[in-house]
Write a protein that holds these residues in place. Structure first.
Motif, mmCIF file in Angstrom:
data_model
loop_
_atom_site.group_PDB
_atom_site.id
_atom_site.type_symbol
_atom_site.label_atom_id
_atom_site.label_comp_id
_atom_site.label_asym_id
_atom_site.label_seq_id
_atom_site.Cartn_x
_atom_site.Cartn_y
_atom_site.Cartn_z
ATOM 1 N N UNK A 176 56.051 23.357 43.703
ATOM 2 C CA UNK A 176 55.873 21.951 43.339
ATOM 3 C C UNK A 176 57.141 21.396 42.705
ATOM 4 N N UNK A 177 57.724 22.179 41.793
ATOM 5 C CA UNK A 177 58.906 21.712 41.097
ATOM 6 C C UNK A 177 60.105 21.615 42.038
ATOM 7 N N UNK A 178 60.229 22.573 42.986
ATOM 8 C CA UNK A 178 61.322 22.542 43.953
ATOM 9 C C UNK A 178 61.200 21.337 44.872
ATOM 10 N N UNK A 179 59.971 21.053 45.295
ATOM 11 C CA UNK A 179 59.740 19.920 46.193
ATOM 12 C C UNK A 179 60.093 18.608 45.495
ATOM 13 N N UNK A 180 59.732 18.489 44.235
ATOM 14 C CA UNK A 180 60.025 17.289 43.466
ATOM 15 C C UNK A 180 61.537 17.137 43.263
ATOM 16 N N UNK A 181 62.213 18.261 43.035
ATOM 17 C CA UNK A 181 63.651 18.219 42.836
ATOM 18 C C UNK A 181 64.368 17.839 44.135
ATOM 19 N N UNK A 182 63.917 18.373 45.255
ATOM 20 C CA UNK A 182 64.507 18.030 46.551
ATOM 21 C C UNK A 182 64.288 16.554 46.870
ATOM 22 N N UNK A 183 63.104 16.055 46.565
ATOM 23 C CA UNK A 183 62.792 14.648 46.811
ATOM 24 C C UNK A 183 63.684 13.745 45.960
ATOM 25 N N UNK B 229 66.626 14.483 44.697
ATOM 26 C CA UNK B 229 68.000 14.608 45.165
ATOM 27 C C UNK B 229 68.206 13.780 46.434
ATOM 28 N N UNK B 230 67.262 13.858 47.361
ATOM 29 C CA UNK B 230 67.350 13.094 48.606
ATOM 30 C C UNK B 230 67.336 11.597 48.334
ATOM 31 N N UNK B 231 66.495 11.188 47.419
ATOM 32 C CA UNK B 231 66.413 9.771 47.069
ATOM 33 C C UNK B 231 67.714 9.289 46.434
ATOM 34 N N UNK B 232 68.324 10.124 45.606
ATOM 35 C CA UNK B 232 69.610 9.771 44.993
ATOM 36 C C UNK B 232 70.712 9.649 46.021
ATOM 37 N N UNK B 233 70.758 10.555 46.976
ATOM 38 C CA UNK B 233 71.769 10.507 48.036
ATOM 39 C C UNK B 233 71.584 9.253 48.891
ATOM 40 N N UNK B 234 70.335 8.917 49.211
ATOM 41 C CA UNK B 234 70.071 7.715 50.003
ATOM 42 C C UNK B 234 70.484 6.457 49.251
ATOM 43 N N UNK B 235 70.190 6.403 47.963
ATOM 44 C CA UNK B 235 70.569 5.251 47.149
ATOM 45 C C UNK B 235 72.081 5.104 47.087
#
Length: 43
Positions: free
Chosen positions: A1-8, A10-16
């Motif tokens: 759960x924590x890894x999935x949240x961290x990946x999400x 990170x992905x959102x930050x890269x997209x922004x």
């Protein structure tokens, strides 16, 4: 759960970051209020 949240997050930050860079390159995020002030003052 924590890894999935961290990946999400990170992905959102890269997209922004990509959107901000693209907006600056295309001029979408430039402040052009001074152009409107000059236009309004000539009326």
């Amino acid at each position: 759960m924590k890894k999935k949240l961290m990946k999400t997050g990170f992905s959102l930050g890269i997209m922004t970051l990509g959107i901000v860079i693209l907006g600056k390159k295309t001029g979408l995020l430039e402040n052009d209020a001074h152009l409107y002030d000059e236009y309004d003052s000539t009326k």
